[in-house]
Design a protein around this motif. Structure first.
Motif, PDB file in Angstrom:
ATOM      1  N   ASN A 156      72.626 135.546  48.210  1.00  0.00           N
ATOM      2  CA  ASN A 156      72.917 135.564  46.770  1.00  0.00           C
ATOM      3  C   ASN A 156      71.720 135.957  45.913  1.00  0.00           C
ATOM      4  OD1 ASN A 156      71.383 133.236  46.833  1.00  0.00           O
ATOM      5  ND2 ASN A 156      73.079 131.845  46.362  1.00  0.00           N
TER       6      ASN A 156
ATOM      7  N   TRP B  87      77.049 135.114  43.362  1.00  0.00           N
ATOM      8  CA  TRP B  87      77.873 134.666  44.483  1.00  0.00           C
ATOM      9  C   TRP B  87      79.077 133.975  43.903  1.00  0.00           C
ATOM     10  CZ3 TRP B  87      76.393 129.574  47.321  1.00  0.00           C
ATOM     11  CH2 TRP B  87      75.837 128.646  46.429  1.00  0.00           C
TER      12      TRP B  87
ATOM     13  N   GLU C  42      84.008 135.610  50.557  1.00  0.00           N
ATOM     14  CA  GLU C  42      82.870 134.767  50.210  1.00  0.00           C
ATOM     15  C   GLU C  42      83.004 133.332  50.718  1.00  0.00           C
ATOM     16  OE1 GLU C  42      81.028 135.149  46.459  1.00  0.00           O
ATOM     17  OE2 GLU C  42      80.463 137.177  47.012  1.00  0.00           O
TER      18      GLU C  42
ATOM     19  N   TYR D  59      80.045 131.526  52.700  1.00  0.00           N
ATOM     20  CA  TYR D  59      78.985 130.698  52.115  1.00  0.00           C
ATOM     21  C   TYR D  59      79.193 129.213  52.403  1.00  0.00           C
ATOM     22  CZ  TYR D  59      76.843 134.362  49.182  1.00  0.00           C
ATOM     23  OH  TYR D  59      76.171 135.468  48.721  1.00  0.00           O
TER      24      TYR D  59
END
Length: 342
Positions: free
Chosen positions: A28, A122, A322, A325
């Motif tokens: 990020n 992010w 995403e 993460y």
């Protein structure tokens, strides 16, 4: 070290790709990515979102980003074809035009004197640094499933304006802040601990009362302490050495020992005795009949139960690419909770 592949789009249309390496390992951390692209391609770019990665834990590996350019640059590889259909959970700053719209909003409130720099993006935030004269200001966007950061900062500022950044403009999901002096306190000194912790306790004592934010439903035995505003991510990396605490989007309502337990989880063992003593003494000044140490013993486990709920909320509200993460984070927090002996 990151191996970066940038899939460059203009107005949402794929125009080519380029690959390069940056020193920073964190996915990020996009400032070095756009810095390289702007210099190499001669355009202005913004990272929209993470497409895929071979790394783990938010760092390293080969990382593919969708990148937006302000015009079609030369020097791209055009041998591939990519399409980027919208996703229902995609956040505004991850869509074409989103980063530029955040900067345009900030420009309506300050007179920028140089290039806006995308520092971080992010699924939890997009952060820009903007020069204004000899100073800098920060424009930040956060998702709707997190706390309204501007509102929370305003609540804290009512009782201690020195504990939070100066807000220049705010609306739900967006915040424009003055720069907070100092450095990030990932390894806080004794002086920093003794300056920040008692001030936050005092603010929490002043804000205690009827809930003004949602709670995450994890109970901690009161031990004479009130439920109040929690920062939610009260680790020292969110402190500045000048005394300001940043990143209030994780804020919620609950037992104050949860913030202290979060702090202990991010600091070296040799700092724990000091933190526990300073936090306990600070609460005893406000609630002399309480048992802060007893509350903290229970919070050491409960903070991981809260963490599991928060991470699951992240996973439930972010687009598929995403999720990497936070994959496995709820399970890891539950395992940590089970390992704590109260």
């Amino acid at each position: 070290m990151r191996e970066v592949k940038a899939l460059v789009t203009v107005g949402g249309r794929y125009v080519g790709s380029t690959a390069f390496t940056v020193d920073s390992p964190w996915w990020n951390d996009v400032e070095p990515v756009t810095e390289h692209l702007d210099r190499a391609l001669g355009v202005t770019t913004a990272v929209l979102r993470l497409v895929s990665t071979t790394g783990e834990g938010g760092r390293d590996g080969e990382v593919v980003y969708q990148v937006e350019a302000d015009r079609v640059p030369a020097g791209l590889s055009t041998g591939e074809h990519h399409e980027f259909p919208d996703a229902p959970k995609r956040l505004p700053w991850a869509r074409p035009g989103g980063p530029a719209e955040l900067v345009a909003w900030a420009d309506r409130h300050v007179s920028r004197t140089g290039k806006a720099v995308q520092v971080k993006t992010w699924n939890l935030s997009c952060l820009y640094r903007l020069p204004v004269g000899r100073a800098v200001v920060w424009a930040k966007a956060t998702p709707p499933f997190m706390a309204d950061e501007g509102r929370v900062v305003g609540m804290v500022a009512e009782v201690d304006p020195t504990l939070v950044p100066e807000v220049l403009a705010a609306e739900p999901g967006r915040l424009l802040m003055a720069d907070a002096p100092g450095r990030d306190c990932w390894h806080p000194t004794e002086d920093e601990i003794t300056r920040v912790v008692p001030r936050w306790v005092a603010a929490q004592a002043a804000l205690a009362g009827p809930p003004r934010l949602r709670a995450h439903g994890v109970e901690v035995p009161a031990h004479g302490l009130p439920d109040t505003l929690l920062h939610g991510d009260f680790h020292p990396g969110n402190w500045r050495s000048g005394g300001v605490v940043l990143d209030w989007a994780d804020a919620h309502w609950g037992h104050p020992a949860l913030d202290a337990a979060r702090l202990l989880g991010f600091t070296a063992p040799e700092a724990h005795a000091l933190i526990e003593r300073v936090w306990t003494q600070a609460w005893l000044e406000h609630r002399p009949d309480s048992d802060p140490a007893g509350a903290l013993r229970h919070a050491r486990r409960a903070v991981h139960l809260v963490g599991a709920r928060i991470y699951q909320e992240f996973l439930d509200n972010i687009e598929d690419s995403e999720r990497v993460y936070h994959e496995g984070d709820p399970e890891a927090e539950l395992a940590r909770a089970q390992s704590v002996v109260v």
